[in-house]
Design an enzyme around this catalytic site. Sequence first.
Site, PDB file in Angstrom:
ATOM      1  N   GLY A 133      40.219  44.295  42.263  1.00 14.80           N
ATOM      2  CA  GLY A 133      39.581  44.332  43.581  1.00 14.80           C
ATOM      3  C   GLY A 133      39.907  43.065  44.349  1.00 14.80           C
ATOM      4  N   HIS A 165      31.164  39.653  48.094  1.00 13.22           N
ATOM      5  CA  HIS A 165      32.086  38.725  48.781  1.00 13.22           C
ATOM      6  C   HIS A 165      31.931  38.826  50.302  1.00 13.22           C
ATOM      7  CE1 HIS A 165      34.572  36.845  45.700  1.00 13.22           C
ATOM      8  NE2 HIS A 165      34.894  37.997  45.148  1.00 13.22           N
ATOM      9  N   GLN A 170      38.685  36.487  50.516  1.00 11.47           N
ATOM     10  CA  GLN A 170      39.418  35.786  49.460  1.00 11.47           C
ATOM     11  C   GLN A 170      40.827  35.380  49.892  1.00 11.47           C
ATOM     12  OE1 GLN A 170      38.247  38.930  46.376  1.00 11.47           O
ATOM     13  NE2 GLN A 170      38.351  37.081  45.130  1.00 11.47           N
ATOM     14  N   HIS A 195      30.701  43.845  43.387  1.00  9.85           N
ATOM     15  CA  HIS A 195      31.287  42.492  43.360  1.00  9.85           C
ATOM     16  C   HIS A 195      32.018  42.217  44.689  1.00  9.85           C
ATOM     17  CE1 HIS A 195      33.730  39.255  41.139  1.00  9.85           C
ATOM     18  NE2 HIS A 195      34.431  39.445  42.242  1.00  9.85           N
ATOM     19  N   GLU A 196      32.821  43.192  45.154  1.00  8.81           N
ATOM     20  CA  GLU A 196      33.566  43.015  46.424  1.00  8.81           C
ATOM     21  C   GLU A 196      32.614  42.980  47.616  1.00  8.81           C
ATOM     22  OE1 GLU A 196      36.316  42.055  45.787  1.00  8.81           O
ATOM     23  OE2 GLU A 196      36.591  42.976  43.838  1.00  8.81           O
ATOM     24  N   CYS A 238      36.603  36.709  38.500  1.00  7.30           N
ATOM     25  CA  CYS A 238      36.879  36.714  39.936  1.00  7.30           C
ATOM     26  C   CYS A 238      38.161  35.936  40.189  1.00  7.30           C
ATOM     27  CB  CYS A 238      35.721  36.069  40.697  1.00  7.30           C
ATOM     28  SG  CYS A 238      35.945  36.064  42.486  1.00  7.30           S
ATOM     29  N   LEU A 239      39.040  36.494  41.026  1.00  7.93           N
ATOM     30  CA  LEU A 239      40.301  35.810  41.337  1.00  7.93           C
ATOM     31  C   LEU A 239      40.050  34.483  42.063  1.00  7.93           C
ATOM     32  CD1 LEU A 239      42.420  38.905  42.450  1.00  7.93           C
ATOM     33  CD2 LEU A 239      42.621  37.618  40.303  1.00  7.93           C
TER      34      LEU A 239
HETATM   35  O1  GNR Z   1      40.093  41.472  39.068  1.00  4.17           O
HETATM   36  C1  GNR Z   1      38.853  41.433  38.983  1.00  4.17           C
HETATM   37  N1  GNR Z   1      38.250  41.877  37.861  1.00  4.17           N
HETATM   38  C2  GNR Z   1      36.873  42.039  37.754  1.00  4.17           C
HETATM   39  C3  GNR Z   1      36.336  42.231  36.493  1.00  4.17           C
HETATM   40  C4  GNR Z   1      34.975  42.433  36.320  1.00  4.17           C
HETATM   41  C5  GNR Z   1      34.156  42.461  37.430  1.00  4.17           C
HETATM   42  C6  GNR Z   1      34.665  42.269  38.699  1.00  4.17           C
HETATM   43  C7  GNR Z   1      36.024  42.070  38.866  1.00  4.17           C
HETATM   44  S1  GNR Z   1      36.677  41.840  40.466  1.00  4.17           S
HETATM   45  C8  GNR Z   1      38.074  40.857  40.096  1.00  4.17           C
HETATM   46  C9  GNR Z   1      38.895  40.595  41.335  1.00  4.17           C
HETATM   47  C10 GNR Z   1      38.069  39.842  42.339  1.00  4.17           C
HETATM   48  O2  GNR Z   1      37.799  38.680  42.261  1.00  4.17           O
HETATM   49  N2  GNR Z   1      37.603  40.527  43.358  1.00  4.17           N
HETATM   50  O3  GNR Z   1      36.824  39.929  44.274  1.00  4.17           O
HETATM   51 NI    NI Z   2      35.861  38.258  43.267  1.00  5.70          NI
END
Ligand code: GNR
Ligand code: NI
Length: 173
Positions: A46, A140, A51, A136-137, A94-95
């Site tokens: 995601g 953000h 980001q 999660h997204e 999270c990236l």
């Molecule tokens: O790549 C991602 N893997 C992930 C794994 C578990 C819960 C959420 C994520 S999202 C993350 C990419 C990211 O930072 N998206 O904002």
């Molecule tokens: Ni993230």
Amino acid sequence: MALLPIIHAPDPRLKVKSKPVGTVDGEIRKLLDDMLETMHAAPGIGLAAIQVGVAKRVLVIDIAKEGEPRNPLRIINPEIVGLSDHDKVWEEGCLSLPEQYAEVARPEWVDVAYLDENGRRRQLRADGVLAVCLQHEMDHLDGILFVDHLSAVKRSMILRKLVKQKRLAQAAE
Ligand code: GNR
Ligand code: NI
């Protein structure tokens, strides 16, 4: 298509509340495509526009595993319109917080209304990893990181590690 640089915590831009998209036009479609390319290359499942430094309520997701056909989702102005009253714990990363992982509890499933890349209203019910990733997204888009769901002690431990990592990386340059 283009690869976009991903912002890392503790960058203040990650705390910004992103603005709704007014019209879904070619500029938004290009942003979505660039975000998908950036997310696949990372690799991640995601990516929210903030980001890559763009404060718009835009996100992409692809939870297809390696070897499976790609299944990119392009999501604009998402809203949660229904949710499970039962939480589930999942290990998140999270990236924008490279190499940091922690368990977070979130509703097990969510119903999300959004616009697709053609500006059409759509709705989906997400569960499993898709529900985790969508929430999660969407966090953000409101300037919230997964570490904001942890205790202050766990959060500051992760943020301190990131600052140290960045310092070591810079010293090696
Ligand atoms: O790549 C991602 N893997 C992930 C794994 C578990 C819960 C959420 C994520 S999202 C993350 C990419 C990211 O930072 N998206 O904002
Ligand atoms: Ni993230």
